[in-house]
Design a protein around this motif. Structure first.
Motif, short mmCIF file in Angstrom:
data_model
loop_
_atom_site.label_atom_id
_atom_site.label_comp_id
_atom_site.label_asym_id
_atom_site.label_seq_id
_atom_site.Cartn_x
_atom_site.Cartn_y
_atom_site.Cartn_z
N LEU A 1 0.82 -1.22 0.00
CA LEU A 1 0.00 0.00 0.00
C LEU A 1 0.86 1.27 0.00
CD1 LEU A 1 -2.74 1.45 0.12
CD2 LEU A 1 -2.65 1.21 2.61
N ASN A 2 1.88 1.31 0.85
CA ASN A 2 2.74 2.50 0.89
C ASN A 2 3.41 2.75 -0.46
OD1 ASN A 2 2.18 3.08 3.58
ND2 ASN A 2 3.95 1.97 4.35
N GLU A 3 3.88 1.70 -1.08
CA GLU A 3 4.54 1.79 -2.39
C GLU A 3 3.55 2.35 -3.43
OE1 GLU A 3 7.54 1.78 -4.95
OE2 GLU A 3 7.86 0.90 -2.95
N TRP A 4 2.33 1.84 -3.41
CA TRP A 4 1.28 2.26 -4.35
C TRP A 4 0.93 3.74 -4.15
CZ3 TRP A 4 -0.29 0.99 -8.83
CH2 TRP A 4 -1.58 1.26 -9.30
N VAL A 5 0.78 4.14 -2.89
CA VAL A 5 0.46 5.53 -2.60
C VAL A 5 1.64 6.43 -3.00
CG1 VAL A 5 0.01 7.19 -0.72
CG2 VAL A 5 -1.24 5.02 -0.80
N ALA A 6 2.86 5.98 -2.74
CA ALA A 6 4.06 6.76 -3.08
C ALA A 6 4.15 6.99 -4.59
CB ALA A 6 5.32 6.06 -2.57
N VAL A 7 4.02 5.93 -5.36
CA VAL A 7 4.13 6.03 -6.82
C VAL A 7 3.06 6.97 -7.38
CG1 VAL A 7 3.76 4.71 -8.96
CG2 VAL A 7 5.26 3.81 -7.18
N ASN A 8 1.84 6.83 -6.88
CA ASN A 8 0.75 7.68 -7.36
C ASN A 8 0.90 9.12 -6.90
OD1 ASN A 8 -1.56 6.22 -8.94
ND2 ASN A 8 -0.74 4.74 -7.46
N THR A 9 1.41 9.34 -5.72
CA THR A 9 1.64 10.70 -5.21
C THR A 9 2.65 11.42 -6.12
OG1 THR A 9 1.11 10.06 -2.95
CG2 THR A 9 2.40 12.08 -3.23
#
Length: 174
Positions: free
Chosen positions: A11-19
């Protein structure tokens, strides 16, 4: 819109990439209207007559200051870039863990990026239409909204300046 967490993805990776993606998109979109967003035309960072934003980053500017929209957005984009460049917050190497406060920082970044969309829609939509960029802006914003809603990343009260638009863009697709 592909906003859901892919199977097996962190989840953190996904949020980071999208941010990072949203930051780049908003930076580009705002860049197209900087000729129209000046100290004179936008002496205050706002989203219509009811919503005014003051800048504070908690480090250099601790007490929120009233400033022009271009100044606010400059502060904001510089601050976000600093967060994204911080390897302890946004690790670029696979397997490096995210800090415990990562999600809180990501939420603050996204909340502040929303304010740029709100400012563009409220103060510069005529210019966006003149430049024939409304489809790009709408697509970018729609993806942003679906993403932040999917993971509950921005408090509903923060989205109020664009509530009508959000309802229009999201109801016909659900």
């Amino acid at each position: 819109m592909a906003v859901m967490l892919p199977e097996g993805e962190d989840l953190n990776e996904w949020v980071a990439v999208n941010t990072v993606d949203f930051f780049n998109q908003i930076n580009m979109l705002y860049g197209t209207i900087t000729d129209f967003c000046t100290e004179e035309s936008c002496p205050v960072m706002s989203a219509g007559p009811k919503y005014e934003y003051h800048w504070a980053d908690g480090t250099n500017i601790k007490k929120p200051i009233k400033c022009s929209a271009p100044k606010y957005i400059d502060y904001l984009m510089t601050w976000v870039q600093d967060q994204l460049d911080d390897e302890t917050l946004f690790p670029s190497k696979i397997g490096v863990p995210f800090k415990r406060n990562f999600m809180s920082v990501a939420k603050t970044i996204l909340k502040r990026l929303f304010r740029v969309y709100a400012h563009i829609y409220h103060q510069h939509f005529d210019s966006v239409m003149q430049l024939q960029e409304e489809a790009h802006l709408n697509t970018s914003f729609k993806h942003f909204i679906f993403f932040v809603q999917e993971f509950n990343l921005i408090d509903r009260k923060e989205l109020v300046p664009l509530q009508e638009l959000i309802e229009k863009l999201t109801t016909k697709d659900r």
